[in-house]
Write an enzyme that holds these catalytic residues in place. Sequence first.
Site, short mmCIF file in Angstrom:
data_model
loop_
_atom_site.label_atom_id
_atom_site.label_comp_id
_atom_site.label_asym_id
_atom_site.label_seq_id
_atom_site.Cartn_x
_atom_site.Cartn_y
_atom_site.Cartn_z
N ASP A 1 97.07 47.97 49.85
CA ASP A 1 97.36 49.41 49.75
C ASP A 1 97.65 49.83 48.31
O ASP A 1 98.69 50.42 48.01
CB ASP A 1 98.55 49.79 50.64
CG ASP A 1 98.30 49.49 52.11
OD1 ASP A 1 97.14 49.46 52.52
OD2 ASP A 1 99.28 49.29 52.84
N GLU B 1 92.77 57.65 56.92
CA GLU B 1 94.15 57.46 56.52
C GLU B 1 94.15 56.98 55.07
O GLU B 1 93.12 56.97 54.40
CB GLU B 1 94.88 56.48 57.44
CG GLU B 1 94.34 55.08 57.45
CD GLU B 1 95.09 54.18 58.43
OE1 GLU B 1 95.34 54.62 59.56
OE2 GLU B 1 95.40 53.03 58.06
#
Length: 515
Positions: free
Chosen positions: A44, A200
């Site tokens: 991430d 997302e």
Amino acid sequence: MRQAVISLGIGAALMAGAASAQVWQSDQGDGTYANPPLNADYPDPDIIRVGGDFYFVSTTFVNVPGLTMLHSRDLVNWDIISHLVPRLEGLAKYDLKEGGAYKHGIYAPSLRYRDGTFYVAVTPVGLKTRIYRATDPRGPWTYAELDREAFDPALFFDDDGTAYLATSIGSDGTVTLNTLNKDLTRITASRVIYYNKGAEGSKILKRNGWYYLFNAIPSKLALTVSRARSLDGPWETKPQIDDTTGGHQGAIVDLPDGRDYGFIMLDAGAIGRVTNISPVFWKDGWPVWGTPDAPGRVPARARKPIQGQPVMQPPSSDDFSGTALGRQWQWNHNPVDVKWSLTARPGWLRLSATQADQLWFARNTLLQKAQAPKSRGEVLIDTRGIKPGDVCGFGTFGKYNGRIDVIGQPDGSRALSVRLVESTIDGPKTEVRVAARPVTATRLWLRADLDFTTDKAALSFSEDGRRFTPLGGEVPLMFDWRTGTFQGQQFGLSCYNPGANGGYLDVDSFTLSRP
């Protein structure tokens, strides 16, 4: 706002200790680099540039200290400079109560800089969104908590100074844009700006009058890029790359000379999720990963984006001679601080036994990321403090936990045991490979060899540091987002006892090398 006091690793960011040994070096020494820059679990990613410096923040889940911040001058050579979160707050699970918080904790941070201040927006699972801030990326950091939970928040500062926080959840794909007040402590407005099925991991950037919205599509392990002249749209979307061509969650960062470079997360098997970097070129107002000769693909090897910087890597090996734990170490949950020490025996790490009936629920398991393609972790320990009932040792930690432990026997003697603990949907499952092999030496070397080309590990021990005896057979390596820690396999040191009166394990050193 809350004050975050960084208590582990930062005060000794340049600590003396064992020389860092790495098994992977991205910088090839000839002006090129090999992907990934860090061949370990750094998922991430969000990367920004401030002047000539790049900063990279990454998900840490329930590892403590959390929210790792790295620094580079060329996007290739990185070092850890801080952790934003000294302890996880807000849930009893962070103290390994109620089954613990494995797979939860801190996801998908968003990093931005404005007017001399660094900001990181993050939403701990089950809690409200927090916006951390610091004038120095090494800390100290403070945070303000908002009034809601914004999944995978994307912080963005527009040209007029307005601050926004975008969010979208992959199970839906609705992108919501929240407007923040001037000091980023409160949401003042909220509106839906787009729908991108499955999206997302949002990130928003602005280039040449266009807004660009980057989104991961987890169901396809793919990245999309959307653009619009206004944040309210209309947006148009193009697919970019996926895990077959380089990764599926990331964005771009500008270089000092005005070029853009891409960063992208790739699911890389048992090592976890690595972050690749890539040249980016522009075509018809769209960023394209790769080069005009090989578009839509992250190169395995390419020319370094910025030349002339020295090789730099996070620390790994450690002789525990510092006054604080090295910045490469994290605990499996919030530690019990009275149960570990670097001063009880100077030059050694002492792990006092915490009370637990098995490894998965034992606090104060000390972790370090393993590295691909192959890595060997070796510890030198003193077992004289181990008492009856203690289970203290070393091995792999994650979905599969292959451990070589020294166990304290009822008669005061000690034995070696090998246990494989698998995290399953129904809870941890333990297989005893070696129940109790008697050992009389009090000075032992324990070794774990991890091979990410085969996803197998092997455990061994030695009484002289030269001749090692295999023990327990092959140990599987695996990454699984549904079970385990949602991270790649790690090395772990632990010491626990089902009773209340345990002893301790002294650790002289940890050495990382390539087998």
